[in-house]
Write a protein that holds these residues in place. Structure first.
Motif, PDB file in Angstrom:
ATOM      1  N   LEU A  97       0.824  -1.209   0.000  1.00 44.03           N
ATOM      2  CA  LEU A  97       0.000   0.000   0.000  1.00 44.03           C
ATOM      3  C   LEU A  97       0.858   1.259   0.000  1.00 44.03           C
ATOM      4  CD1 LEU A  97      -2.819  -1.023   2.491  1.00 44.03           C
ATOM      5  CD2 LEU A  97      -3.126  -0.417   0.100  1.00 44.03           C
ATOM      6  N   PHE A  98       1.834   1.342   0.926  1.00 41.11           N
ATOM      7  CA  PHE A  98       2.588   2.607   0.956  1.00 41.11           C
ATOM      8  C   PHE A  98       3.504   2.763  -0.243  1.00 41.11           C
ATOM      9  CE2 PHE A  98       5.484   0.196   3.944  1.00 41.11           C
ATOM     10  CZ  PHE A  98       6.653   0.310   3.218  1.00 41.11           C
ATOM     11  N   THR A  99       4.009   1.629  -0.752  1.00 41.93           N
ATOM     12  CA  THR A  99       4.849   1.725  -1.951  1.00 41.93           C
ATOM     13  C   THR A  99       4.031   2.209  -3.147  1.00 41.93           C
ATOM     14  OG1 THR A  99       6.162  -0.111  -1.115  1.00 41.93           O
ATOM     15  CG2 THR A  99       6.437   0.463  -3.420  1.00 41.93           C
ATOM     16  N   MET A 100       2.862   1.612  -3.308  1.00 40.02           N
ATOM     17  CA  MET A 100       1.997   2.008  -4.424  1.00 40.02           C
ATOM     18  C   MET A 100       1.522   3.449  -4.250  1.00 40.02           C
ATOM     19  SD  MET A 100       1.636  -0.440  -6.571  1.00 40.02           S
ATOM     20  CE  MET A 100       0.150  -0.342  -7.504  1.00 40.02           C
ATOM     21  N   HIS A 101       1.137   3.804  -3.026  1.00 44.28           N
ATOM     22  CA  HIS A 101       0.629   5.161  -2.790  1.00 44.28           C
ATOM     23  C   HIS A 101       1.667   6.201  -3.217  1.00 44.28           C
ATOM     24  CE1 HIS A 101      -1.190   8.628  -0.822  1.00 44.28           C
ATOM     25  NE2 HIS A 101      -0.044   8.825  -0.176  1.00 44.28           N
ATOM     26  N   GLY A 102       2.893   6.031  -2.718  1.00 49.60           N
ATOM     27  CA  GLY A 102       3.939   6.987  -3.064  1.00 49.60           C
ATOM     28  C   GLY A 102       4.239   6.996  -4.552  1.00 49.60           C
ATOM     29  N   SER A 103       4.378   5.805  -5.114  1.00 45.01           N
ATOM     30  CA  SER A 103       4.757   5.737  -6.523  1.00 45.01           C
ATOM     31  C   SER A 103       3.645   6.261  -7.430  1.00 45.01           C
ATOM     32  CB  SER A 103       5.084   4.290  -6.902  1.00 45.01           C
ATOM     33  OG  SER A 103       6.021   3.756  -6.003  1.00 45.01           O
ATOM     34  N   VAL A 104       2.404   5.914  -7.115  1.00 45.01           N
ATOM     35  CA  VAL A 104       1.294   6.386  -7.947  1.00 45.01           C
ATOM     36  C   VAL A 104       1.191   7.892  -7.873  1.00 45.01           C
ATOM     37  CG1 VAL A 104      -1.229   6.445  -8.094  1.00 45.01           C
ATOM     38  CG2 VAL A 104      -0.059   4.263  -7.897  1.00 45.01           C
ATOM     39  N   MET A 105       1.260   8.428  -6.660  1.00 42.78           N
ATOM     40  CA  MET A 105       1.118   9.878  -6.524  1.00 42.78           C
ATOM     41  C   MET A 105       2.240  10.620  -7.247  1.00 42.78           C
ATOM     42  SD  MET A 105      -1.607  10.597  -5.115  1.00 42.78           S
ATOM     43  CE  MET A 105      -2.828  10.439  -3.836  1.00 42.78           C
ATOM     44  N   MET A 106       3.445  10.110  -7.157  1.00 43.84           N
ATOM     45  CA  MET A 106       4.563  10.795  -7.786  1.00 43.84           C
ATOM     46  C   MET A 106       4.605  10.582  -9.301  1.00 43.84           C
ATOM     47  SD  MET A 106       6.166  12.675  -5.920  1.00 43.84           S
ATOM     48  CE  MET A 106       7.334  13.077  -4.667  1.00 43.84           C
ATOM     49  N   PHE A 107       4.557   9.304  -9.703  1.00 43.86           N
ATOM     50  CA  PHE A 107       4.830   9.008 -11.117  1.00 43.86           C
ATOM     51  C   PHE A 107       3.577   8.990 -11.984  1.00 43.86           C
ATOM     52  CE2 PHE A 107       8.428   7.144  -8.862  1.00 43.86           C
ATOM     53  CZ  PHE A 107       9.476   7.670  -9.575  1.00 43.86           C
ATOM     54  N   LEU A 108       2.439   8.726 -11.383  1.00 46.44           N
ATOM     55  CA  LEU A 108       1.222   8.629 -12.202  1.00 46.44           C
ATOM     56  C   LEU A 108       0.304   9.814 -11.988  1.00 46.44           C
ATOM     57  CD1 LEU A 108       0.311   4.851 -11.844  1.00 46.44           C
ATOM     58  CD2 LEU A 108       1.748   5.989 -13.509  1.00 46.44           C
ATOM     59  N   PHE A 109       0.590  10.628 -10.993  1.00 49.43           N
ATOM     60  CA  PHE A 109      -0.230  11.824 -10.849  1.00 49.43           C
ATOM     61  C   PHE A 109       0.598  13.102 -10.974  1.00 49.43           C
ATOM     62  CE2 PHE A 109      -1.678  15.200  -7.958  1.00 49.43           C
ATOM     63  CZ  PHE A 109      -2.708  15.664  -8.748  1.00 49.43           C
ATOM     64  N   ALA A 110       1.500  13.319 -10.008  1.00 49.00           N
ATOM     65  CA  ALA A 110       2.087  14.651  -9.880  1.00 49.00           C
ATOM     66  C   ALA A 110       2.874  15.101 -11.110  1.00 49.00           C
ATOM     67  CB  ALA A 110       2.965  14.699  -8.632  1.00 49.00           C
ATOM     68  N   VAL A 111       3.747  14.241 -11.628  1.00 49.99           N
ATOM     69  CA  VAL A 111       4.524  14.657 -12.799  1.00 49.99           C
ATOM     70  C   VAL A 111       3.656  14.685 -14.061  1.00 49.99           C
ATOM     71  CG1 VAL A 111       6.468  14.127 -14.287  1.00 49.99           C
ATOM     72  CG2 VAL A 111       6.704  13.922 -11.831  1.00 49.99           C
ATOM     73  N   PRO A 112       2.966  13.590 -14.364  1.00 49.93           N
ATOM     74  CA  PRO A 112       2.204  13.622 -15.618  1.00 49.93           C
ATOM     75  C   PRO A 112       1.081  14.643 -15.642  1.00 49.93           C
ATOM     76  CG  PRO A 112       1.872  11.538 -14.468  1.00 49.93           C
ATOM     77  CD  PRO A 112       2.966  12.247 -13.759  1.00 49.93           C
ATOM     78  N   VAL A 113       0.502  14.984 -14.467  1.00 46.86           N
ATOM     79  CA  VAL A 113      -0.655  15.874 -14.541  1.00 46.86           C
ATOM     80  C   VAL A 113      -0.246  17.240 -15.080  1.00 46.86           C
ATOM     81  CG1 VAL A 113      -0.656  16.934 -12.229  1.00 46.86           C
ATOM     82  CG2 VAL A 113      -2.797  16.512 -13.404  1.00 46.86           C
ATOM     83  N   PHE A 114       0.956  17.683 -14.747  1.00 42.69           N
ATOM     84  CA  PHE A 114       1.343  18.993 -15.270  1.00 42.69           C
ATOM     85  C   PHE A 114       1.601  18.909 -16.768  1.00 42.69           C
ATOM     86  CE2 PHE A 114       5.928  18.434 -15.707  1.00 42.69           C
ATOM     87  CZ  PHE A 114       6.214  19.367 -16.682  1.00 42.69           C
ATOM     88  N   GLU A 115       2.158  17.752 -17.187  1.00 43.17           N
ATOM     89  CA  GLU A 115       2.401  17.623 -18.632  1.00 43.17           C
ATOM     90  C   GLU A 115       1.075  17.535 -19.361  1.00 43.17           C
ATOM     91  OE1 GLU A 115       6.715  15.534 -18.725  1.00 43.17           O
ATOM     92  OE2 GLU A 115       5.053  14.173 -18.523  1.00 43.17           O
ATOM     93  N   ALA A 116       0.159  16.766 -18.770  1.00 40.30           N
ATOM     94  CA  ALA A 116      -1.155  16.605 -19.368  1.00 40.30           C
ATOM     95  C   ALA A 116      -1.850  17.945 -19.488  1.00 40.30           C
ATOM     96  CB  ALA A 116      -1.983  15.674 -18.492  1.00 40.30           C
ATOM     97  N   PHE A 117      -1.824  18.680 -18.387  1.00 38.40           N
ATOM     98  CA  PHE A 117      -2.512  19.953 -18.345  1.00 38.40           C
ATOM     99  C   PHE A 117      -1.881  20.938 -19.321  1.00 38.40           C
ATOM    100  CE2 PHE A 117      -4.127  23.716 -16.194  1.00 38.40           C
ATOM    101  CZ  PHE A 117      -5.429  23.304 -16.049  1.00 38.40           C
ATOM    102  N   SER A 118      -0.559  20.875 -19.409  1.00 37.95           N
ATOM    103  CA  SER A 118       0.124  21.796 -20.319  1.00 37.95           C
ATOM    104  C   SER A 118      -0.163  21.439 -21.765  1.00 37.95           C
ATOM    105  CB  SER A 118       1.629  21.770 -20.065  1.00 37.95           C
ATOM    106  OG  SER A 118       1.899  22.109 -18.739  1.00 37.95           O
ATOM    107  N   ILE A 119      -0.242  20.144 -22.056  1.00 40.43           N
ATOM    108  CA  ILE A 119      -0.580  19.757 -23.423  1.00 40.43           C
ATOM    109  C   ILE A 119      -1.942  20.343 -23.762  1.00 40.43           C
ATOM    110  CG2 ILE A 119      -1.295  17.775 -24.830  1.00 40.43           C
ATOM    111  CD1 ILE A 119       0.994  16.209 -23.514  1.00 40.43           C
ATOM    112  N   MET A 120      -2.837  20.351 -22.786  1.00 40.61           N
ATOM    113  CA  MET A 120      -4.184  20.854 -23.043  1.00 40.61           C
ATOM    114  C   MET A 120      -4.208  22.375 -23.204  1.00 40.61           C
ATOM    115  SD  MET A 120      -7.609  19.684 -21.134  1.00 40.61           S
ATOM    116  CE  MET A 120      -7.221  20.223 -19.499  1.00 40.61           C
ATOM    117  N   VAL A 121      -3.594  23.111 -22.261  1.00 39.82           N
ATOM    118  CA  VAL A 121      -3.793  24.569 -22.277  1.00 39.82           C
ATOM    119  C   VAL A 121      -2.654  25.379 -22.881  1.00 39.82           C
ATOM    120  CG1 VAL A 121      -5.325  24.517 -20.297  1.00 39.82           C
ATOM    121  CG2 VAL A 121      -2.911  24.953 -19.948  1.00 39.82           C
TER     122      VAL A 121
END
Lengths: 854, 139
Positions: A97-121
């Motif tokens: 749980l804690f390994t997935m939580h940290g990894s998901v938040m960092m690699f699947l949310f925090a970094v990509p979300v800015f790239e995703a959002f920037s691609i959009m706007v």
């Protein structure tokens, strides 16, 4: 605004929009053509779209889904920790749980979300129709989706990684069996490739697709931040990929990079991980500051105070963040002076970070009295939370305090204050702010306020007590604790708080997902912003922007009279799509002078298949299914080549095109003016950084071992390595000559030169690998032979890719898709070869030269 | 286009040659961070490498002298960069926020940003050099 200061100045030759709008009939015909050209595919083909608005939307949505997934994992952990001695989950499940939580938040949310959002706007902010490589964005997204689902899925099969989000060896090499660490290493490496692809896209987008006249001193602050963050990704992610390669080689093939008994060193992983991991924190944080920097002036109704200072803060935080990584390693027994250097460096970053916060506060103070709408509420809540996290950050940057707080809940409290306050609150605020640009509808002010207060209060109830729990001695990552420690109450409070926080997110999700069919469209520019993206009509059209404006100001909607009317009536550039091809403008990086009318690619499924093929390599390798992995890789390569062959640098039907306002631009550009050249340059810089990380490893072992190379190491000699180098340099020279022969239109020399280059490259690879083979170097015996082999294999792979590229250029010219004038392919391939030549030189100097002098 | 611009004549910067786009480079913005990173690496690697091979209580005198040398060189380079940036910032007449759509303002903006970045790098260099002032051994 401008009425309070001297009048705005422009150059005498600055371009004016058309004085008269084209007639209504002409405009309607233009709009029809634009609409047809940029039409989003329908039915199941909708998923073949590559346009930034679709890909960006999918990408952002998927990131938010991963955010909720990571959040649910956290709630499960909080239930487990609510009381001492609980057995809601097992220790093993808790580790996952804690390994997935940290990894998901960092690699699947925090970094990509800015790239995703920037691609959009970002294209909307830059008045561009699309980013320069829409298919690359789509490829990145599909890689991300495949890798993310694969990674998250593992926990449902009880196969999730258990080593913590930073995967320290020897825990992950010697003590964790199963596939968990492999899923982490390979799944996330695959996603990192997607991140780098997006960084290339955004970097080229900001430097080369700004609207004419948007000089470097006029670009939106958001673009400055994204520029900085994209550069950071290019320097931060490659060391992690290099580390992943080393760790995976040790797991799969027993090459002892981190095994001290055989000359390896587990600290090397910590260095490589944190050279990535600390900048990563700022890679996550700066884009959110970027969102703040674009929202604050809107609500203050005044330009940003201290634009240059904010740019300084972005650049300064960006570079200083690369000098802090060792502060994650304070308790590893490094010499005092090393600790001191990095402690001091960690303190110094508070300065640029503070500068931007003061600029934002100053802007809110000098502006018209800001109305406290939902986005601003999130911004202010984020400020206060972030500042507290920043201050505890200064505390843990001090070595003596860190020695006490290290690996306790104090650190958990600190990092969540920084990340939730600094990153998530501004992102949620930005979703409220930008939502009308997506579907033309506003989110609810009422639900937004409710969500904010639930999140803000819930956050503080959850994480403030954690500082205390930590100081009272509760370590991170324990699945339970004894009652005698007396931490039950504090933990229960945190758990209650986490559910309040989660309910805030639930309200937010309801607001986003609720049906808005009966709700009227938002008015245009609902917040009264000054930046270009708000010129969009509600709802927006698929073409991005009706005509590409000439920019005279940082806030054109405020400063340029009739700006929106002129865009709407097609009085600016590219108001039409005569050939029904998707087009946007390419401009120069400093003054944004138009240099090309770029045709960008349309919908396709080729990128999906390419992503599937490449994804297969990583996924099959995880389970040691090497033949399917190889087949998948070949399939991916064929799909990529097919995509490049059909979609990149086509020879246009005419040389130039009139783009409006008396400007005629070339349709084809090669060399440093072209976007493709920049993309190759940037990609290869990232590649070079990964290589340098490996070379750093080589020399790190030299410091860590008493003798390096070890006294009993086999000697490669000079003959074979130098021979391989010579052949490689011959291949490089031949490629460069081929470029000249092509430009001189001398096919009789072009083809033989390229063929010679390919042969020399192949021979070079074989000779370089023969060198260690010949003397019987065994990579599993010691870190030294393993490192020598790895560097030489790295060279051989680059040579092989170089041969494919040479073959591609050979075929392009033979198929008349490249000629003397249209030579982007060979120009970019030559650029690639410059980097290969450098890689070979450094490698041979290290593996053959260094043992002679050390 | 805009009536607001008619009041002001086109600017004539003092040094028109230096304001062509081809005369500018974004690499100047990378120069100050580069000086900082080279200083940090040199400082850290010298100290870490020496202490990795030496005894725990080995004297740091040689390392401290080396760090003093690196710091002097880095600070000198950064002061020169800051001066270059400041001069560009002051070129011509306008001292505003450098937000006009003119070559001169773009020139001044890049100069001012270089100046600020050099300042941030000077700070970073000074901080990284401080431990060498106080530390006497490898402990």
């Amino acid at each position: 605004m401008s009425d309070e200061r001297e009048p705005r100045r422009r150059e005498a030759d600055d371009v004016e929009p058309l004085a008269e709008a084209p007639s209504k009939e002409v405009r309607e015909a233009q709009e029809e053509r634009l609409r047809a050209t940029w039409k989003t595919p329908e039915g199941w083909r909708y998923w073949s779209a590559v346009n930034n608005s679709e890909v960006g939307l999918w990408y952002t949505s998927l990131c938010l889904i991963f955010l909720f997934f990571g959040g649910v994992l956290a709630l499960v952990m909080r239930i487990q920790l609510a009381q001492p001695g609980s057995d809601f989950v097992t220790a093993d499940q808790f580790d996952q749980l804690f390994t997935m939580h940290g990894s998901v938040m960092m690699f699947l949310f925090a970094v990509p979300v800015f790239e995703a959002f920037s691609i959009m706007v970002l294209p909307e902010m830059l008045g561009a129709r699309d980013l320069p490589f829409p298919r690359l964005s789509a490829f990145g997204f599909w890689c991300f989706a495949i890798g993310g689902v694969f990674f998250c899925g593992s926990i449902f099969f009880d196969m999730g990684p258990r080593g913590g989000w930073f995967m320290y060896p020897p825990l992950t090499t010697d003590y964790l069996g199963g596939y968990g660490p492999d899923i982490w290493l390979l799944g996330l490496s695959f996603i990192e490739v997607a991140s780098i692809a997006a960084a290339v896209e955004l970097l080229v987008g900001i430097l080369k697709t700004r609207p004419p006249g948007m000089r470097i001193n006029l670009i939106p602050l958001y673009a400055w931040y994204i520029l900085v963050v994209a550069v950071m990704i290019l320097f931060a992610f490659p060391p992690l990929i290099a580390g992943d390669v080393l760790l995976e080689m040790e797991r799969l093939l027993d090459w002892p990079f981190f095994d001290p008994a055989r000359g390896g060193d587990p600290l090397l992983w910590q260095h490589l991980f944190w050279i990535f991991g600390h900048p990563e924190v700022y890679i996550v944080f700066l884009p959110s500051v970027a969102l703040v920097a674009i929202m604050v002036p809107t609500f203050a109704k005044t330009p940003m105070v201290g634009y240059s200072w904010v740019v300084l803060a972005a650049l300064g935080t960006g570079f200083l963040s690369f000098g802090l990584w060792v502060h994650h390693m304070f308790t590893t027994g490094l010499p005092g002076i090393s600790l001191g250097i990095f402690s001091a460096a960690s303190e110094s970053i508070a300065v640029p970070t503070g500068v931007q916060i003061f600029c934002f506060i100053a802007t809110l103070m000098v502006g018209k009295k800001a109305e406290l709408r939902v986005p601003l509420l999130f911004v202010l809540g984020g400020f206060s939370t972030f500042v507290i996290g920043g201050l505890t950050g200064v505390m843990v940057a001090l070595v003596p305090f860190d020695m006490q707080a290290h690996d306790t809940y104090f650190v958990v409290g600190h990092l969540h204050s920084v990340l939730i306050g600094g990153t998530i609150f501004p992102i949620v605020g930005a979703v409220y702010y930008f939502f009308p640009l997506v579907g033309g509808k506003q989110l609810s002010e009422k639900l937004g306020r409710l969500a904010f207060w639930l999140m803000f209060i819930g956050f503080n109830i959850t994480f403030v007590p954690m500082h205390l729990t930590g100081l009272l001695g509760m370590p991170r990552r324990v699945f339970t604790y004894p009652e005698e420690l007396g931490l039950g109450t504090l933990n229960l409070v945190s758990t209650v708080g986490s559910f309040v926080l989660a309910s805030g997110f639930l309200v937010f999700a309801i607001d986003v997902l609720r049906r808005k069919k009966n709700q009227p469209y938002s008015e245009r520019n609902p917040w009264g912003a000054g930046t270009i993206e708000w010129s969009a009509p509600m709802p927006d059209e698929a073409w991005g922007i009706r005509s590409i404006p000439e920019i005279d100001s940082r806030y054109p909607l405020w400063d340029q009279p009739n700006f929106v009317r002129d865009i709407d009536e097609g009085r600016f550039y590219l108001p039409d799509a005569e050939e029904e091809l998707r087009e946007t403008l390419v401009t120069s990086p400093i003054d944004a002078k138009p240099v090309q009318c770029l045709r960008v690619a349309g919908p396709t499924f080729k990128t999906h298949l390419a992503a599937l093929g490449v994804g297969g390599v990583f996924i099959f390798t995880t389970f040691h299914w090497y033949w399917p992995a190889l087949a998948s890789g070949v399939f991916g390569l064929v799909m990529i080549l097919n995509w490049l062959w059909t979609g990149t640098a086509p020879i246009p039907e005419k040389k130039e095109k009139h783009v409006g306002l008396g400007l005629t631009l070339p349709l084809y550009v090669s060399g440093p003016g072209a976007v493709g050249w920049w993309a190759m340059m940037i990609t290869m810089l990232a590649d070079l950084v990964a290589f340098m990380a490996l070379v750093f490893g080589y020399f790190f072992y030299w410091t860590a071992n008493d003798t390096w190379p070890p006294t009993d190491a086999e000697d490669l000699g000079l003959l074979w390595p130098l021979g391989g180098l010579g052949l490689g340099l011959l291949a490089w020279t031949a490629t460069a000559m081929a470029r000249r022969f092509n430009r001189a239109d001398r096919p009789g020399l072009f083809y033989p030169a390229l063929a010679l280059g390919a042969l020399a490259a192949l021979a070079s690879g074989v000779v370089l690998l023969w060198a260690p083979w010949r003397v019987g170097m065994d990579p599993t015996r010691h870190a030294y032979p393993a490192m020598v082999w790895l560097l030489l294999i790295w060279c051989a792979i680059h040579l092989a890719v170089g041969v494919i590229m040479q073959g591609y250029c050979f075929a392009r010219r033979a198929a008349k898709r490249m000629d003397a004038e249209h030579d982007a392919d060979i120009v970019n391939v030559t650029l690639y070869w410059h980097f290969v030549a450098l890689t070979l030189l450094v490698t041979v100097a290290a593996v053959a030269g260094f043992p002679k002098v050390s | 286009m805009s009536p607001v611009s008619q009041g002001a004549p086109p600017e004539t910067p003092r040094d028109p040659a230096s304001t062509a786009e081809t005369e500018e480079s974004l690499w100047w913005l990378a120069s100050a961070p580069l000086a900082w990173v080279l200083h940090l690496l040199a400082t850290y690697l010298t100290a870490a490498n020496y202490c990795a091979k030496a005894a725990e209580d080995a004297s740091l005198t040689g390392v401290r002298l080396a760090i003093a040398g690196y710091t002097a060189v880095a600070l000198l380079a950064l002061v020169l960069l800051a001066r270059r940036g400041w001069r560009r910032h002051r070129a011509g007449e306008s001292l505003g926020p450098h937000d006009f759509d003119t070559r001169a303002d773009r020139h001044r903006f890049l100069g001012f940003t270089l100046f600020l970045l050099s300042g941030a790098a000077i700070l970073g260099v000074a901080f990284a050099a401080l431990p060498a002032v106080f530390m006497e051994t490898c402990r």
